[in-house]
Design a protein around this motif. Structure first.
Motif, PDB file in Angstrom:
ATOM      1  N   ASP A  16       0.978  -0.696  -0.069  1.00 32.38           N
ATOM      2  CA  ASP A  16      -0.219   0.490   0.187  1.00 32.38           C
ATOM      3  C   ASP A  16       0.698   1.539  -0.072  1.00 32.38           C
ATOM      4  OD1 ASP A  16      -2.727  -1.128  -0.391  1.00 32.38           O
ATOM      5  OD2 ASP A  16      -2.628  -1.633   1.914  1.00 32.38           O
ATOM      6  N   GLY A  17       1.821   1.284  -0.315  1.00 25.91           N
ATOM      7  CA  GLY A  17       2.577   2.748  -1.030  1.00 25.91           C
ATOM      8  C   GLY A  17       3.505   2.561   0.068  1.00 25.91           C
ATOM      9  N   HIS A  18       3.856   1.509   1.085  1.00 25.37           N
ATOM     10  CA  HIS A  18       4.946   1.963   2.356  1.00 25.37           C
ATOM     11  C   HIS A  18       5.538   0.934   2.154  1.00 25.37           C
ATOM     12  CE1 HIS A  18       1.620   4.538   3.794  1.00 25.37           C
ATOM     13  NE2 HIS A  18       2.022   4.859   4.640  1.00 25.37           N
ATOM     14  N   VAL A  19       7.059   0.633   2.903  1.00 25.85           N
ATOM     15  CA  VAL A  19       8.002  -0.276   2.340  1.00 25.85           C
ATOM     16  C   VAL A  19       8.421  -0.251   4.350  1.00 25.85           C
ATOM     17  CG1 VAL A  19       9.798   1.192   2.422  1.00 25.85           C
ATOM     18  CG2 VAL A  19       9.928  -1.271   1.735  1.00 25.85           C
ATOM     19  N   LEU A  20       8.541  -2.143   4.234  1.00 23.85           N
ATOM     20  CA  LEU A  20       8.735  -1.680   6.080  1.00 23.85           C
ATOM     21  C   LEU A  20       9.883  -2.295   6.120  1.00 23.85           C
ATOM     22  CD1 LEU A  20       7.740  -3.607   8.548  1.00 23.85           C
ATOM     23  CD2 LEU A  20       8.239  -5.505   8.288  1.00 23.85           C
ATOM     24  N   LEU A  21      10.078  -1.176   7.244  1.00 29.71           N
ATOM     25  CA  LEU A  21      11.985  -1.116   7.364  1.00 29.71           C
ATOM     26  C   LEU A  21      12.189  -1.210   9.312  1.00 29.71           C
ATOM     27  CD1 LEU A  21      13.213   2.243   5.609  1.00 29.71           C
ATOM     28  CD2 LEU A  21      13.184   0.092   5.386  1.00 29.71           C
ATOM     29  N   ALA A  22      13.647  -2.120   9.673  1.00 31.44           N
ATOM     30  CA  ALA A  22      13.539  -2.171  11.483  1.00 31.44           C
ATOM     31  C   ALA A  22      14.663  -1.335  11.134  1.00 31.44           C
ATOM     32  CB  ALA A  22      13.295  -4.022  10.937  1.00 31.44           C
ATOM     33  N   GLN A  23      15.289  -0.578  12.640  1.00 36.22           N
ATOM     34  CA  GLN A  23      15.646  -0.053  13.219  1.00 36.22           C
ATOM     35  C   GLN A  23      16.676  -1.284  14.133  1.00 36.22           C
ATOM     36  OE1 GLN A  23      14.650   2.926  15.746  1.00 36.22           O
ATOM     37  NE2 GLN A  23      16.723   4.637  14.839  1.00 36.22           N
ATOM     38  N   ARG A  24      18.330  -1.237  13.633  1.00 34.60           N
ATOM     39  CA  ARG A  24      18.885  -2.024  14.606  1.00 34.60           C
ATOM     40  C   ARG A  24      18.859  -1.758  15.600  1.00 34.60           C
ATOM     41  NH1 ARG A  24      20.500  -7.012  11.617  1.00 34.60           N
ATOM     42  NH2 ARG A  24      23.128  -6.232  13.072  1.00 34.60           N
ATOM     43  N   GLY A  25      19.373  -2.769  16.197  1.00 29.86           N
ATOM     44  CA  GLY A  25      19.637  -3.120  17.537  1.00 29.86           C
ATOM     45  C   GLY A  25      20.574  -3.290  18.283  1.00 29.86           C
TER      46      GLY A  25
END
Length: 139
Positions: A16-25
């Protein structure tokens, strides 16, 4: 003793026009945003690793569809000696279900508008935008 690169899978999920990102821990790239992913385990395909790492890091369920690109990541110390060598494999994944919930190695996980990621306003790991563009060109 011989040294070999680590193989990592990166799950690229666009929905839906968005991309999933994760912030590195944790290191490398602690605090930077990037695609969820991690090491490919013995006996596991890159596609399976992308699905597993995505679920472990973000709680998102997705189905791997296709390989996108291979990214070499080499990190060196101040003297130029390579300290980390990864071969990262981007995998296009189709969103199935879930709400981003950080866990495992992720400090945070969120959906971002594609244009927000493209404009470079986030502090991101190297080549995130390149891999995003590759994924968008194949959709």
């Amino acid at each position: 003793m011989s040294r070999t690169p680590f193989i990592g899978a990166l799950a690229v999920v666009i929905h839906d026009g968005h991309v999933l990102l994760a912030q590195r821990g944790k290191q490398p790239d602690f605090g930077l945003w990037g695609f969820p992913g991690g090491h490919v385990e013995w006996g596991e395909t890159v596609m399976q690793a992308a699905r597993r790492e995505l679920l472990e890091e973000t709680g998102i369920v997705a189905e791997p569809r296709a390989y996108l690109d291979n990214l070499d990541l080499l990190r060196s110390d101040d003297t130029g000696v390579v300290t980390h060598h990864y071969l990262l494999v981007g995998v296009d994944c189709a969103y199935v279900s879930g709400t981003p919930t950080p866990s495992d190695d992720a400090k945070d996980a969120r959906w971002f508008p594609v244009d927000h990621v493209r404009n470079g306003s986030l502090q991101m790991s190297a080549r995130v935008v390149d891999l995003l563009e590759t994924a968008l060109s194949r959709i």
